[in-house]
Design a protein around this motif. Sequence first.
Motif, mmCIF file in Angstrom:
data_model
loop_
_atom_site.group_PDB
_atom_site.id
_atom_site.type_symbol
_atom_site.label_atom_id
_atom_site.label_comp_id
_atom_site.label_asym_id
_atom_site.label_seq_id
_atom_site.Cartn_x
_atom_site.Cartn_y
_atom_site.Cartn_z
ATOM 1 N N GLN A 71 37.058 66.324 13.882
ATOM 2 C CA GLN A 71 35.756 65.919 13.346
ATOM 3 C C GLN A 71 34.890 65.276 14.419
ATOM 4 O OE1 GLN A 71 37.277 63.501 10.149
ATOM 5 N NE2 GLN A 71 37.027 65.130 8.639
ATOM 6 N N LYS A 72 35.501 64.475 15.270
ATOM 7 C CA LYS A 72 34.747 63.843 16.367
ATOM 8 C C LYS A 72 34.184 64.901 17.311
ATOM 9 C CE LYS A 72 35.141 60.489 20.103
ATOM 10 N NZ LYS A 72 36.027 59.596 20.849
ATOM 11 N N LEU A 73 35.004 65.875 17.672
ATOM 12 C CA LEU A 73 34.545 66.946 18.559
ATOM 13 C C LEU A 73 33.423 67.745 17.894
ATOM 14 C CD1 LEU A 73 34.625 68.666 21.091
ATOM 15 C CD2 LEU A 73 36.617 69.865 20.133
ATOM 16 N N ALA A 74 33.582 68.070 16.624
ATOM 17 C CA ALA A 74 32.541 68.816 15.902
ATOM 18 C C ALA A 74 31.231 68.040 15.906
ATOM 19 C CB ALA A 74 32.994 69.097 14.472
ATOM 20 N N SER A 75 31.307 66.745 15.653
ATOM 21 C CA SER A 75 30.106 65.894 15.638
ATOM 22 C C SER A 75 29.450 65.842 17.017
ATOM 23 C CB SER A 75 30.489 64.490 15.179
ATOM 24 O OG SER A 75 29.376 63.642 15.212
ATOM 25 N N GLN A 76 30.257 65.705 18.068
ATOM 26 C CA GLN A 76 29.715 65.666 19.431
ATOM 27 C C GLN A 76 29.013 66.975 19.784
ATOM 28 O OE1 GLN A 76 33.332 64.725 21.532
ATOM 29 N NE2 GLN A 76 32.929 62.519 21.467
ATOM 30 N N MET A 77 29.578 68.088 19.373
ATOM 31 C CA MET A 77 28.955 69.385 19.669
ATOM 32 C C MET A 77 27.642 69.541 18.916
ATOM 33 S SD MET A 77 30.573 70.928 21.956
ATOM 34 C CE MET A 77 31.666 69.779 22.774
ATOM 35 N N ARG A 78 27.608 69.127 17.664
ATOM 36 C CA ARG A 78 26.353 69.221 16.899
ATOM 37 C C ARG A 78 25.288 68.310 17.504
ATOM 38 N NH1 ARG A 78 30.103 69.341 12.440
ATOM 39 N NH2 ARG A 78 29.732 67.126 12.123
ATOM 40 N N ASP A 79 25.724 67.162 18.043
ATOM 41 C CA ASP A 79 24.782 66.236 18.672
ATOM 42 C C ASP A 79 24.206 66.796 19.965
ATOM 43 O OD1 ASP A 79 25.189 64.425 16.633
ATOM 44 O OD2 ASP A 79 26.493 63.098 17.812
ATOM 45 N N CYS A 80 25.025 67.493 20.757
ATOM 46 C CA CYS A 80 24.539 67.960 22.068
ATOM 47 C C CYS A 80 23.953 69.371 22.021
ATOM 48 C CB CYS A 80 25.624 67.859 23.129
ATOM 49 S SG CYS A 80 26.899 69.104 23.068
ATOM 50 N N LEU A 81 24.249 70.130 20.984
ATOM 51 C CA LEU A 81 23.716 71.489 20.867
ATOM 52 C C LEU A 81 22.927 71.589 19.561
ATOM 53 C CD1 LEU A 81 26.915 73.484 21.898
ATOM 54 C CD2 LEU A 81 24.857 73.177 23.282
ATOM 55 N N ALA A 82 21.645 71.454 19.639
ATOM 56 C CA ALA A 82 20.810 71.487 18.439
ATOM 57 C C ALA A 82 21.067 72.761 17.643
ATOM 58 C CB ALA A 82 19.335 71.398 18.825
ATOM 59 N N GLY A 83 21.311 72.595 16.364
ATOM 60 C CA GLY A 83 21.513 73.743 15.488
ATOM 61 C C GLY A 83 22.909 74.339 15.529
ATOM 62 N N ALA A 84 23.823 73.728 16.297
ATOM 63 C CA ALA A 84 25.190 74.272 16.393
ATOM 64 C C ALA A 84 25.878 74.175 15.037
ATOM 65 C CB ALA A 84 25.990 73.517 17.444
ATOM 66 N N ARG A 85 26.580 75.238 14.665
ATOM 67 C CA ARG A 85 27.327 75.261 13.410
ATOM 68 C C ARG A 85 28.800 75.087 13.729
ATOM 69 N NH1 ARG A 85 25.126 80.207 10.023
ATOM 70 N NH2 ARG A 85 26.501 79.257 8.486
ATOM 71 N N VAL A 86 29.222 73.805 13.760
ATOM 72 C CA VAL A 86 30.585 73.457 14.121
ATOM 73 C C VAL A 86 31.184 72.624 12.996
ATOM 74 C CG1 VAL A 86 32.071 72.364 15.847
ATOM 75 C CG2 VAL A 86 29.943 73.455 16.568
ATOM 76 N N LEU A 87 32.352 73.040 12.496
ATOM 77 C CA LEU A 87 33.042 72.379 11.403
ATOM 78 C C LEU A 87 34.436 71.965 11.874
ATOM 79 C CD1 LEU A 87 32.221 75.213 8.860
ATOM 80 C CD2 LEU A 87 30.967 73.071 9.105
ATOM 81 N N ALA A 88 35.122 71.152 11.067
ATOM 82 C CA ALA A 88 36.463 70.711 11.430
ATOM 83 C C ALA A 88 37.389 70.797 10.228
ATOM 84 C CB ALA A 88 36.418 69.274 11.953
ATOM 85 N N GLU A 89 38.675 71.006 10.517
ATOM 86 C CA GLU A 89 39.687 71.123 9.469
ATOM 87 C C GLU A 89 41.002 70.588 10.019
ATOM 88 O OE1 GLU A 89 40.628 71.320 6.125
ATOM 89 O OE2 GLU A 89 39.264 73.033 6.077
ATOM 90 N N SER A 90 41.821 70.013 9.154
ATOM 91 C CA SER A 90 43.138 69.535 9.581
ATOM 92 C C SER A 90 44.109 70.706 9.614
ATOM 93 C CB SER A 90 43.650 68.446 8.640
ATOM 94 O OG SER A 90 43.871 68.989 7.354
ATOM 95 N N MET A 91 45.164 70.573 10.393
ATOM 96 C CA MET A 91 46.146 71.632 10.527
ATOM 97 C C MET A 91 46.824 71.939 9.194
ATOM 98 S SD MET A 91 46.733 73.410 13.120
ATOM 99 C CE MET A 91 47.357 73.228 14.736
ATOM 100 N N ASP A 92 47.061 70.914 8.368
ATOM 101 C CA ASP A 92 47.760 71.165 7.106
ATOM 102 C C ASP A 92 46.899 71.937 6.109
ATOM 103 O OD1 ASP A 92 46.097 68.946 6.728
ATOM 104 O OD2 ASP A 92 47.469 67.971 5.327
ATOM 105 N N LYS A 93 45.592 71.967 6.309
ATOM 106 C CA LYS A 93 44.705 72.747 5.442
ATOM 107 C C LYS A 93 44.109 73.943 6.180
ATOM 108 C CE LYS A 93 43.394 68.851 2.583
ATOM 109 N NZ LYS A 93 42.310 68.048 2.040
ATOM 110 N N ALA A 94 44.644 74.223 7.357
ATOM 111 C CA ALA A 94 44.059 75.249 8.228
ATOM 112 C C ALA A 94 44.023 76.625 7.587
ATOM 113 C CB ALA A 94 44.820 75.312 9.543
ATOM 114 N N VAL A 95 45.124 77.057 7.018
ATOM 115 C CA VAL A 95 45.186 78.415 6.484
ATOM 116 C C VAL A 95 44.173 78.593 5.360
ATOM 117 C CG1 VAL A 95 46.655 80.084 5.277
ATOM 118 C CG2 VAL A 95 47.550 78.816 7.236
ATOM 119 N N GLU A 96 44.110 77.620 4.472
ATOM 120 C CA GLU A 96 43.142 77.664 3.363
ATOM 121 C C GLU A 96 41.704 77.709 3.899
ATOM 122 O OE1 GLU A 96 41.679 74.323 0.244
ATOM 123 O OE2 GLU A 96 43.847 74.625 0.388
ATOM 124 N N GLY A 97 41.396 76.823 4.843
ATOM 125 C CA GLY A 97 40.050 76.789 5.419
ATOM 126 C C GLY A 97 39.719 78.043 6.207
#
Length: 182
Positions: A71-97
Amino acid sequence: ANTVVTQGQDLLLFNTDVEGFLSPLRQAGFQYDGARCVVIGAGGAGRAAVYGLAKNGAQVLIVNRTVEKAQKLASQMRDCLAGARVLAESMDKAVEGMRAFAPQLIVQTTDVGMEPDVMADPLPDWSFSGDELVYDIIYTPPQTSFLGRALAAGCRIINGQGMFDAQAAAQSRLFLDALAAQ
């Protein structure tokens, strides 16, 4: 930084990770813009992969053991790249996501599957459709268990040797340019 070049009395620092990461994708003819990409891992190599993909217009889902790091990495990317579509998911929910996301590219940036633990698989519960391009940045062994499963499912695969070679080529250009400037 992974490259230090001298310029007179100054030390210049460069990082060739993004260029190295993107080079094999370009060679494979991958079209970034709007592509749905999963990046497994939120460390340094994961950061380079996410940045390179998002900067080129891809939608990126970061999957990591520690969801807070993703989530921190996703937030940093959205902050530095305007309009970036970056999401985050935990490994235990990875397959579902990932199923809901329907990735066109899956990039494995962790050390899972590297020697000596070559049978390890970062996403053992994921079933490849055969349509994904699967990229594992590990180059020893040349075909990880993860890549082997992807290949058996009919996916195109890329191992880490191309990234390693492209990083070295970029570093060589930086060194040669510095020598030429002296």
